[in-house]
Design a protein around this motif. Structure first.
Motif, short mmCIF file in Angstrom:
data_model
loop_
_atom_site.label_atom_id
_atom_site.label_comp_id
_atom_site.label_asym_id
_atom_site.label_seq_id
_atom_site.Cartn_x
_atom_site.Cartn_y
_atom_site.Cartn_z
N TYR A 5 34.35 43.61 30.62
CA TYR A 5 34.46 42.87 29.79
C TYR A 5 35.18 43.14 28.24
O TYR A 5 36.07 42.31 27.84
N TYR A 8 38.82 43.49 29.21
CA TYR A 8 39.68 42.07 29.19
C TYR A 8 39.68 41.34 27.76
O TYR A 8 40.68 40.72 27.47
N TYR A 12 43.01 40.12 25.86
CA TYR A 12 43.32 38.96 25.62
C TYR A 12 43.48 38.66 23.80
O TYR A 12 44.12 37.78 23.48
N ALA A 25 37.88 36.22 28.23
CA ALA A 25 37.52 37.29 29.06
C ALA A 25 36.43 37.06 29.73
O ALA A 25 36.37 37.37 30.94
N LEU A 29 36.58 37.59 33.63
CA LEU A 29 35.82 38.35 34.45
C LEU A 29 34.99 37.71 35.54
O LEU A 29 34.69 38.39 36.44
N SER A 32 37.15 37.25 38.63
CA SER A 32 37.22 38.74 39.30
C SER A 32 36.23 39.08 40.09
O SER A 32 36.23 39.38 41.08
N THR A 100 40.38 49.12 34.85
CA THR A 100 40.31 47.54 34.74
C THR A 100 41.42 46.85 35.19
O THR A 100 41.38 45.77 35.99
N PHE A 104 41.12 44.18 38.35
CA PHE A 104 41.96 42.91 38.30
C PHE A 104 42.78 42.75 39.30
O PHE A 104 42.75 41.69 40.04
#
Length: 126
Positions: A5, A8, A12, A25, A29, A32, A100, A104
């Motif tokens: 998180y 992400y 952003y 985010a 998340l 995903s 991360t 993703f």
């Protein structure tokens, strides 16, 4: 989950300059995580039980994961705590960014390869 998180949200906020990076985010998340759960359930149910997941079952998984994440991460104290402690994987910023991105990419790519994998497994069912 907090590390994902956080990264992400940083992506952003700093790179894409989103108007509401916290909401985006949480949404990304959640999607995903939903794709990961759906992939694991679809592969295991087709392999062990020769059973296909219905689209309504997949949609309900997405809704449940979205609801759980929004209730957990909507709390402003949780968000402030995540930003304050800046969680990482194994105390490495570079490794955290790499993991991360890998998470993703793997979960997003499941949209393209999951159907073929499940159909291949189902073709071996009797």
């Amino acid at each position: 989950m907090r590390t994902l998180y956080y990264y992400y949200q940083l992506f952003y906020k700093n790179i894409l300059k989103d108007n509401d990076p916290y909401f985006t985010a949480r949404l990304v998340l959640s999607m995903s995580e939903s794709f990961l759960v759906i992939s694991l359930l679809a592969i295991s149910s087709s392999y062990f039980f020769c059973w296909l997941l219905s689209k309504y079952f997949m949609i309900s998984i997405i809704i449940i994961v979205l609801a759980i994440n929004f209730f957990i991460l909507c709390n402003s104290e949780v968000t402030k705590h995540v930003e304050k402690c800046k969680p990482t994987f194994f105390k490495s910023h570079k490794l955290s960014v790499a993991l991360t991105w890998l998470f993703f990419l793997v979960t997003s790519s499941s949209l393209f390869w999951l159907g073929d994998v499940v159909q291949d497994i189902m073709s071996n069912c009797k």
